[in-house]
Design a protein around this motif. Structure first.
Motif, short mmCIF file in Angstrom:
data_model
loop_
_atom_site.label_atom_id
_atom_site.label_comp_id
_atom_site.label_asym_id
_atom_site.label_seq_id
_atom_site.Cartn_x
_atom_site.Cartn_y
_atom_site.Cartn_z
N HIS A 1 -34.43 -8.84 4.15
CA HIS A 1 -34.79 -8.37 2.82
C HIS A 1 -33.55 -8.43 1.92
O HIS A 1 -32.45 -8.07 2.35
N PRO A 2 -33.72 -8.89 0.67
CA PRO A 2 -32.55 -9.03 -0.21
C PRO A 2 -31.74 -7.74 -0.43
O PRO A 2 -30.53 -7.81 -0.63
N PHE A 3 -32.39 -6.57 -0.37
CA PHE A 3 -31.59 -5.35 -0.50
C PHE A 3 -30.66 -5.21 0.71
O PHE A 3 -29.48 -4.88 0.57
N ALA B 1 -27.89 -7.57 0.37
CA ALA B 1 -26.89 -7.09 -0.59
C ALA B 1 -25.92 -6.14 0.09
O ALA B 1 -24.69 -6.25 -0.08
N GLN B 2 -26.46 -5.21 0.88
CA GLN B 2 -25.57 -4.26 1.54
C GLN B 2 -24.68 -4.96 2.58
O GLN B 2 -23.51 -4.64 2.72
N ARG C 1 -34.84 1.36 5.94
CA ARG C 1 -34.52 0.83 4.61
C ARG C 1 -34.02 -0.61 4.68
O ARG C 1 -33.86 -1.26 3.66
N THR D 1 -25.96 -1.84 -5.74
CA THR D 1 -27.11 -1.95 -4.82
C THR D 1 -27.88 -0.64 -4.73
O THR D 1 -29.05 -0.63 -4.39
N THR D 2 -27.17 0.48 -5.04
CA THR D 2 -27.85 1.78 -4.94
C THR D 2 -28.51 2.18 -6.25
O THR D 2 -29.28 3.13 -6.27
N GLY E 1 -35.12 -1.21 -3.69
CA GLY E 1 -35.20 -2.39 -2.83
C GLY E 1 -36.25 -3.36 -3.34
O GLY E 1 -36.08 -4.58 -3.26
N GLU E 2 -37.33 -2.81 -3.86
CA GLU E 2 -38.43 -3.63 -4.38
C GLU E 2 -37.92 -4.56 -5.50
O GLU E 2 -38.21 -5.75 -5.51
N ILE F 1 -34.76 -5.47 -6.19
CA ILE F 1 -33.80 -6.43 -5.67
C ILE F 1 -34.52 -7.51 -4.86
O ILE F 1 -34.20 -8.70 -4.95
N GLY F 2 -35.53 -7.08 -4.09
CA GLY F 2 -36.28 -8.03 -3.27
C GLY F 2 -37.01 -9.07 -4.11
O GLY F 2 -37.05 -10.25 -3.76
N PHE G 1 -34.23 -11.54 -5.88
CA PHE G 1 -33.26 -12.34 -5.13
C PHE G 1 -33.81 -12.89 -3.82
O PHE G 1 -33.10 -13.02 -2.84
N VAL H 1 -28.38 -12.92 -3.94
CA VAL H 1 -28.00 -11.62 -4.48
C VAL H 1 -26.48 -11.51 -4.69
O VAL H 1 -26.01 -10.73 -5.52
N ARG I 1 -32.94 5.92 -5.31
CA ARG I 1 -32.49 6.20 -3.95
C ARG I 1 -31.27 7.13 -3.94
O ARG I 1 -30.87 7.59 -2.89
#
Lengths: 343, 343
Positions: A178-180, A183-184, A291, B214-215, B219-220, B222-223, B226, B241, B291
């Motif tokens: 997943h892109p999130f 990213a992390q 997550r 990123t925070t 996630g949705e 960013i998903g 990217f 990303v 988040r």
């Protein structure tokens, strides 16, 4: 098949006989084989050493078990390595992955340096496992149980070597990252590269691991454990959660290499398997508060797989780490998924 | 009150008269005052320069507006600073915070160095605002509209200087930080300290900002933005990303200081206001996918406040950044919250 024969030229395995009412030691091989694979990002075939553990009831069918990028071949304790494995709770005589019925095969992940390649792919790991099966004389495995990165490699194995696989069990892993989560992880790798470039790699690797750790758990779990105010110590304020992060960061530095971390973290983000290519029955297991691997991605995977698949969801505050924490809720799901495997 | 008089010895304000049918320029002061406060973590009273913007209809009541740690006093464009402010969408003639009806007062955050203290607290910022009100001759403000760290400072202001505040409007901020958010910020500060200690502070600050970024989103979101595979460039694979993160990281380094970042990030994690001490009517605004500030914390805050409070929730994929992104859904909530404020 005969384990003792297959083990040549490996070290002599432990006693293979099941001759007395008292349980005999499991057949255990903890050794290495050189195999030949063609890495996805390399320049042709390479020979690579694969370190593996193969343990369980002598002559029983084999189940591959692979965990996250920081896991190793010691998924369970063995006669060759007595310390508890990273999935000791699920693997052993009478446990969900029952060593009275099956033999578990697990490898240490290959990294890019092993392959003399710029990067390592989940397909490379799958191909190394397939080559190891050849080397050990294992025609077919009953199941591939993979968690996190192990689930990604399981999908790659099922797509590429499905004819020798009975069942895929994929926990907390999907066909693509997943892109999130990417990213992390990209920031984690940025920290490690910063450390390598500026001669502070231990501190950098610790920070990267700390960051990873925050993503392995749910906010709910972290919130419950680390409420409370700051404490002034050693020249600055410390928050309760920092002690936990720093402890685990430091411990990780003691057991992991920065370049290996870069390669395996990147391998997760390069992972991309076409679900339609997986024509093996599958059980997917997800964790509601994960997550890194959202349930939506597991639903998409389930719908697009090339064979029937079950999706099981465990409600847990442990997030991605659910596969390491939810022993009791996981065990019956694993038993059910592996019901037709075994001796 | 008379703005021109209050502004001495500030620079001459823009034309204050509302004399023609065509709209006159707003009264605008963009200046600095020295005030005296006693920092929470310092060693007694200090004199500190507070840079502020005070703009809007001449003679109109004042509303304090404060944003996140990287926001500045330029919440909106002004005659003294033409560039769009960080909340231009909400502040201006005819906008939700209507400069025809109110004057907006905003400050640049103080950091620990400003206070000659090891750390800066949200209370220090609140006290500096109160001292600035004294210096400007403003007895009372109609509302404090704070977002993110600004909401924390708003709560501190309401708790400590409630007698001069009509209404608190707190967006995406609570009485204490959530330990998960603290964990992510602790790693960000660890990266910056690593950079300061190893002479690679620009790269470190960029990475810390990337992590923060990123925070700020869900996630949705960013998903959705990217998805897509890696591209090999400049010696390594790049994920979609990463380009976004690196662009914003670099931009941040160009406008922010590492020590200031450490101090303000820490200030969020040291924030701790007793909700019962807030005896001012409040509107809390939360973002469902935030988040960093979970809705559960805003519910707890609402229940424990010492005066009636409304909690409004905006469903958005923008997470914590909802207050910067959801212009159209936010505007009516702000209008409603500020309905009884104004000239």
């Amino acid at each position: 098949m005969n384990v003792a024969a297959a083990s040549e030229p490996d070290p002599k395995p432990a006693d293979l006989r099941r001759s007395t009412p008292a349980r005999a030691p499991f057949a255990c091989l903890r050794a290495a084989r050189r195999v030949r694979i063609t890495p996805r990002y390399g320049e042709g075939a390479v020979e690579v050493e694969v370190r593996y553990l193969w343990t369980g009831a002598p002559g029983a069918p084999t189940v591959i078990v692979q965990g996250g990028i920081s896991a190793d071949r010691d998924a369970c304790s063995s006669t060759e390595h007595a310390a508890p494995g990273w999935w000791e709770s699920q693997i052993g005589a009478g446990r969900a992955i029952d060593l009275d019925d099956v033999r578990v095969l697990a490898i240490d992940w290959l990294d890019a340096d092993d392959l003399h390649a710029p990067s390592v792919s989940s397909e490379d790991q799958a191909d190394a496992l397939a080559a190891l099966l050849d080397a050990l004389g294992i025609a077919r495995v009953e199941a591939f149980v993979g968690a996190s990165y192990g689930a990604m490699v399981g999908l790659a194995f099922a797509a590429r070597h499905g004819e020798r696989l009975g069942k895929l069990v994929a926990l907390a892993g999907a066909h693509r990252p997943h892109p999130f989560a990417t990213a992390q992880r990209a920031v984690q790798r940025g920290i490690v590269r910063l450390g390598l470039e500026n001669r502070c790699v231990d501190d950098a690797l610790s920070l990267a691991r700390q960051l990873a750790l925050t993503t392995y758990r749910s906010g709910e779990e972290i919130g419950r454990r680390f409420a409370g105010g700051a404490e002034y110590r050693d020249g600055r304020f410390r928050l309760p959660v920092e002690g936990w992060l720093e402890h685990h960061g430091k411990r990780f530095v003691g057991r992991f290499d920065a370049r290996r971390y870069l390669a395996l973290s990147e391998s997760i983000d390069l992972h991309d398997v076409d679900p339609k290519a997986v024509r093996v029955p599958a059980t997917l297991i997800g964790f509601a508060s994960d997550r890194l691997v959202p349930l939506a991605d597991l639903c998409a995977l389930q719908q697009r797989l090339g064979a029937p698949a079950t999706l099981e969801v465990i409600e847990t505050p442990y997030g991605h780490d659910g596969f390491l924490k939810e022993h009791e809720r996981l065990a019956p799901l694993l038993r059910e998924a592996l019901r037709d495997c075994g001796a």
